[in-house]
Design an enzyme around this catalytic site. Structure first.
Site, PDB file in Angstrom:
ATOM      1  N   LYS A   9       0.833  -1.197   0.000  1.00 14.50           N
ATOM      2  CA  LYS A   9       0.000   0.000   0.000  1.00 14.50           C
ATOM      3  C   LYS A   9       0.877   1.260   0.000  1.00 14.50           C
ATOM      4  O   LYS A   9       2.097   1.175   0.218  1.00 14.50           O
ATOM      5  CB  LYS A   9      -0.924  -0.040   1.220  1.00 14.50           C
ATOM      6  CG  LYS A   9      -1.894  -1.243   1.232  1.00 14.50           C
ATOM      7  CD  LYS A   9      -2.786  -1.173   2.461  1.00 14.50           C
ATOM      8  CE  LYS A   9      -3.590  -2.440   2.662  1.00 14.50           C
ATOM      9  NZ  LYS A   9      -4.448  -2.356   3.871  1.00 14.50           N
ATOM     10  N   TYR A  49     -12.191  -2.734  -2.401  1.00 14.17           N
ATOM     11  CA  TYR A  49     -12.666  -2.748  -1.012  1.00 14.17           C
ATOM     12  C   TYR A  49     -14.197  -2.725  -0.939  1.00 14.17           C
ATOM     13  O   TYR A  49     -14.758  -2.261   0.068  1.00 14.17           O
ATOM     14  CB  TYR A  49     -12.058  -1.577  -0.239  1.00 14.17           C
ATOM     15  CG  TYR A  49     -10.645  -1.854   0.272  1.00 14.17           C
ATOM     16  CD1 TYR A  49     -10.346  -3.044   0.952  1.00 14.17           C
ATOM     17  CD2 TYR A  49      -9.615  -0.937   0.089  1.00 14.17           C
ATOM     18  CE1 TYR A  49      -9.062  -3.304   1.422  1.00 14.17           C
ATOM     19  CE2 TYR A  49      -8.332  -1.196   0.568  1.00 14.17           C
ATOM     20  CZ  TYR A  49      -8.061  -2.384   1.232  1.00 14.17           C
ATOM     21  OH  TYR A  49      -6.786  -2.641   1.715  1.00 14.17           O
ATOM     22  N   ASN A 112      -1.411  -0.209   7.275  1.00 17.71           N
ATOM     23  CA  ASN A 112      -0.788  -1.467   7.702  1.00 17.71           C
ATOM     24  C   ASN A 112       0.002  -2.125   6.569  1.00 17.71           C
ATOM     25  O   ASN A 112       0.173  -3.343   6.536  1.00 17.71           O
ATOM     26  CB  ASN A 112      -1.848  -2.405   8.287  1.00 17.71           C
ATOM     27  CG  ASN A 112      -2.945  -2.698   7.298  1.00 17.71           C
ATOM     28  OD1 ASN A 112      -2.876  -2.286   6.140  1.00 17.71           O
ATOM     29  ND2 ASN A 112      -3.948  -3.436   7.712  1.00 17.71           N
ATOM     30  N   HIS A 115      -1.657  -5.571   1.642  1.00 20.07           N
ATOM     31  CA  HIS A 115      -2.937  -6.280   1.469  1.00 20.07           C
ATOM     32  C   HIS A 115      -2.647  -7.666   0.931  1.00 20.07           C
ATOM     33  O   HIS A 115      -1.775  -7.832   0.077  1.00 20.07           O
ATOM     34  CB  HIS A 115      -3.834  -5.544   0.463  1.00 20.07           C
ATOM     35  CG  HIS A 115      -4.985  -6.400   0.004  1.00 20.07           C
ATOM     36  ND1 HIS A 115      -6.178  -6.480   0.705  1.00 20.07           N
ATOM     37  CD2 HIS A 115      -5.111  -7.256  -1.039  1.00 20.07           C
ATOM     38  CE1 HIS A 115      -6.978  -7.349   0.098  1.00 20.07           C
ATOM     39  NE2 HIS A 115      -6.362  -7.831  -0.972  1.00 20.07           N
ATOM     40  N   GLU A 126      -9.695 -10.525  -7.176  1.00 21.61           N
ATOM     41  CA  GLU A 126      -8.795  -9.379  -7.005  1.00 21.61           C
ATOM     42  C   GLU A 126      -7.685  -9.363  -8.068  1.00 21.61           C
ATOM     43  O   GLU A 126      -7.318  -8.296  -8.571  1.00 21.61           O
ATOM     44  CB  GLU A 126      -8.178  -9.409  -5.596  1.00 21.61           C
ATOM     45  CG  GLU A 126      -9.215  -9.140  -4.506  1.00 21.61           C
ATOM     46  CD  GLU A 126      -8.689  -9.339  -3.097  1.00 21.61           C
ATOM     47  OE1 GLU A 126      -7.489  -9.659  -2.920  1.00 21.61           O
ATOM     48  OE2 GLU A 126      -9.476  -9.163  -2.150  1.00 21.61           O
TER      49      GLU A 126
END
Ligand code: IDP
Ligand code: MG
Length: 148
Positions: A9, A49, A112, A115, A126
């Protein structure tokens, strides 16, 4: 052989942790079959998402994911989905054990770093969102019989 979508990310890119984190997936024995740098559009982030739509953190999460470059990757290997989730650790960096990516490099829940798909079904969806079929490169690693 299982495949999974892994994103580094925008915080991982901004914090110059790309090499460190990719190294962990490599050393585990997973094989890289797709890799690109993407500045995700709002549309792509919404699709990625979609399951979180309506949650209190949804808008902030979309702003975060679209805020800068993200490294999108497909990793392949035996039990790749679960193996990658274990390497990543728990969602909340503060609660994630040392030795995991999130446990070693962050305290945040939202920022964080990484993913990873949470099931083979979601991995397939995805991967289809982030990659065209021709962007994935199949190959046989020379150490396949040793690594599994
Ligand atoms: P996961 O990435 O460990 O699978 P999910 O529950 O699927 O976690 O949430 C997707 C992403 O949304 C997380 O990685 C994190 O960036 C963000 N997120 C999840 N829960 C919260 C929260 O309570 N506050 C802020 N952001 C959150
Ligand atoms: Mg998730």
């Amino acid at each position: 052989m299982q495949q999974t979508l892994i994103l580094l990310k925008p915080d991982a890119v901004q914090r110059r942790l790309v090499g460190e984190v990719i190294g962990r997936f490599e050393k585990k024995g997973l094989r890289l079959v797709g890799l690109k740098l993407v500045k995700p559009s709002r549309d792509l982030a919404e699709k990625h998402y979609a399951v979180h739509k309506g949650k209190p953190f949804y808008e902030s999460l979309l702003s975060f994911l679209t805020s800068g470059p993200t490294v999108a990757m497909v990793w392949e290997g035996r039990e790749a989905v679960a193996a990658c989730r274990l390497l990543m650790g728990l969602t909340d960096g503060a609660k994630s054990p040392p030795g995991t990516i999130r446990g070693d490099f962050g305290l945040s829940v939202q920022n964080n770093l990484v993913h990873g798909s949470d099931s083979t079904e979601n991995a397939s969806i995805e991967i289809g969102l982030w990659f065209k079929p021709e962007e994935l490169v199949a190959f046989t690693p020379t150490d396949a019989t040793w690594v599994g």
